[in-house]
Design a protein around this motif. Structure first.
Motif, short mmCIF file in Angstrom:
data_model
loop_
_atom_site.label_atom_id
_atom_site.label_comp_id
_atom_site.label_asym_id
_atom_site.label_seq_id
_atom_site.Cartn_x
_atom_site.Cartn_y
_atom_site.Cartn_z
N LEU A 28 0.85 -1.19 0.00
CA LEU A 28 0.00 0.00 0.00
C LEU A 28 0.88 1.23 0.00
O LEU A 28 2.01 1.20 0.50
CB LEU A 28 -0.90 0.03 1.24
CG LEU A 28 -2.00 -1.01 1.36
CD1 LEU A 28 -2.60 -0.96 2.75
CD2 LEU A 28 -3.08 -0.78 0.31
N ASP A 29 0.35 2.34 -0.51
CA ASP A 29 1.11 3.59 -0.46
C ASP A 29 0.72 4.41 0.78
O ASP A 29 1.04 5.59 0.88
CB ASP A 29 0.91 4.40 -1.74
CG ASP A 29 -0.54 4.70 -2.04
OD1 ASP A 29 -1.41 4.33 -1.20
OD2 ASP A 29 -0.83 5.30 -3.08
N LEU A 30 0.05 3.76 1.72
CA LEU A 30 -0.29 4.37 3.01
C LEU A 30 0.25 3.47 4.12
O LEU A 30 0.20 2.25 4.00
CB LEU A 30 -1.82 4.48 3.17
CG LEU A 30 -2.56 5.40 2.22
CD1 LEU A 30 -4.06 5.19 2.36
CD2 LEU A 30 -2.22 6.85 2.49
N ALA A 31 0.75 4.08 5.19
CA ALA A 31 1.23 3.29 6.32
C ALA A 31 0.03 2.65 7.03
O ALA A 31 -1.04 3.26 7.11
CB ALA A 31 1.99 4.19 7.29
N ASP A 33 -0.71 2.34 10.13
CA ASP A 33 -1.28 3.12 11.22
C ASP A 33 -2.13 4.29 10.70
O ASP A 33 -3.12 4.69 11.32
CB ASP A 33 -0.20 3.61 12.19
CG ASP A 33 0.84 4.48 11.53
OD1 ASP A 33 0.97 4.46 10.29
OD2 ASP A 33 1.56 5.18 12.27
N GLU A 34 -1.79 4.82 9.52
CA GLU A 34 -2.60 5.87 8.90
C GLU A 34 -3.92 5.29 8.42
O GLU A 34 -4.98 5.91 8.57
CB GLU A 34 -1.83 6.50 7.73
CG GLU A 34 -2.65 7.46 6.87
CD GLU A 34 -3.06 8.74 7.60
OE1 GLU A 34 -3.85 9.50 7.02
OE2 GLU A 34 -2.60 8.98 8.74
N VAL A 35 -3.88 4.08 7.82
CA VAL A 35 -5.11 3.42 7.39
C VAL A 35 -6.01 3.17 8.60
O VAL A 35 -7.21 3.45 8.57
CB VAL A 35 -4.81 2.09 6.67
CG1 VAL A 35 -6.11 1.35 6.34
CG2 VAL A 35 -4.02 2.35 5.39
N ARG A 37 -6.08 4.73 11.51
CA ARG A 37 -6.61 5.99 12.02
C ARG A 37 -7.78 6.48 11.18
O ARG A 37 -8.82 6.88 11.71
CB ARG A 37 -5.50 7.04 12.04
CG ARG A 37 -5.92 8.37 12.66
CD ARG A 37 -4.90 9.46 12.43
NE ARG A 37 -4.77 9.80 11.01
CZ ARG A 37 -5.65 10.52 10.32
NH1 ARG A 37 -6.75 10.97 10.91
NH2 ARG A 37 -5.45 10.79 9.05
N ARG A 38 -7.65 6.39 9.86
CA ARG A 38 -8.70 6.88 8.98
C ARG A 38 -9.94 5.97 9.02
O ARG A 38 -11.07 6.47 8.99
CB ARG A 38 -8.17 7.00 7.56
CG ARG A 38 -7.23 8.18 7.37
CD ARG A 38 -6.79 8.30 5.93
NE ARG A 38 -7.93 8.48 5.01
CZ ARG A 38 -7.81 8.51 3.69
NH1 ARG A 38 -6.62 8.40 3.13
NH2 ARG A 38 -8.88 8.66 2.93
N LEU A 86 -11.19 5.84 0.85
CA LEU A 86 -10.17 4.93 1.39
C LEU A 86 -10.53 3.48 1.11
O LEU A 86 -9.67 2.68 0.72
CB LEU A 86 -10.00 5.16 2.89
CG LEU A 86 -9.03 4.22 3.60
CD1 LEU A 86 -7.63 4.31 3.00
CD2 LEU A 86 -8.99 4.51 5.10
N HIS A 89 -9.75 2.61 -2.40
CA HIS A 89 -8.30 2.49 -2.56
C HIS A 89 -7.82 1.12 -2.06
O HIS A 89 -7.02 0.46 -2.73
CB HIS A 89 -7.62 3.62 -1.77
CG HIS A 89 -6.14 3.67 -1.95
ND1 HIS A 89 -5.54 4.11 -3.11
CD2 HIS A 89 -5.13 3.33 -1.11
CE1 HIS A 89 -4.23 4.04 -2.97
NE2 HIS A 89 -3.96 3.57 -1.77
N LEU A 90 -8.31 0.70 -0.91
CA LEU A 90 -7.93 -0.60 -0.36
C LEU A 90 -8.46 -1.74 -1.23
O LEU A 90 -7.76 -2.73 -1.47
CB LEU A 90 -8.45 -0.75 1.07
CG LEU A 90 -7.87 0.23 2.10
CD1 LEU A 90 -8.58 0.05 3.44
CD2 LEU A 90 -6.37 0.04 2.25
#
Length: 198
Positions: A28-31, A33-35, A37-38, A86, A89-90
């Motif tokens: 993923l291009d997101l960490a 922990d960011e996923v 949190r969102r 999101l 994206h996932l």
């Protein structure tokens, strides 16, 4: 038998009566922990009631149903909320990793070690005879347990932060799966199970 994997690609796990694939960390291009949190902030979490053994019970976790189709399980019909940006994206990353198409997702929020998922199979008619279920996890690891319906076989797999599990073929016909409550303190975990509803 306990199974652990450290690969970075979707790899088959030997299994009788079904298909099981695992990837330790989905690209993923997101960490993670960011996923996490969102997902916590952007999801309309609900404490659903389900019908089991003739009685209504509060699920021991929070959940949300998103996508393009309604879904019925445990005596209740769940009408979808639209995919969030999101979630889309996932879903795209999961579809790329698995080579499968999905149009709906069930999100489960395990707040701590006291939250759980009873043993069941995802074998509802609208999923088709051999459904593919892609399970994506974020947050604290939990032990995913598979039990064969007619043989004394049990598999355990640690689903960690960013891990991807794919169940396919005849697995739902021959196995049940669940997440037990635990005695050891656990932080929050969110699991997304992507499905194709006919």
């Amino acid at each position: 038998m306990d199974l652990f994997a450290d690969d970075t690609s979707l790899t088959p796990i030997p299994l009788e009566d079904g298909e099981l694939w695992f990837q330790q960390r989905l690209a993923l291009d997101l960490a993670p922990d960011e996923v996490m949190r969102r997902l916590l902030a952007e999801t309309d979490w609900r404490h659903e009631q389900i019908h089991v053994w003739g009685k209504w019970h509060a699920q021991p976790r929070l959940s949300a149903w998103h996508g393009e189709a309604s879904y019925r399980y445990s005596g209740k019909t769940f009408h979808p909320q639209p995919f969030t940006a999101l979630q889309r994206h996932l879903r795209q990353a999961v579809e790329l990793a698995t080579g499968r198409r999905f149009n709906s997702v069930l999100l489960n929020y395990y707040r701590d070690e006291r939250d759980s998922m009873g043993f069941h199979a995802d074998d509802e008619p609208e999923l088709g005879p051999e459904p593919a279920i892609a399970s994506l996890s974020f947050g604290a690891p939990r032990t995913f347990i598979l039990k064969h319906r007619s043989r004394s076989h049990t598999l355990k797999l640690a689903l960690g932060d960013g891990s991807l599990l794919l169940m396919a073929g005849t697995l739902q016909r021959h196995w049940v799966h669940g997440i037990n409550k635990e005695r050891t303190p656990r932080g929050p975990r969110i699991n997304l199970t992507f499905r194709l509803i006919a």
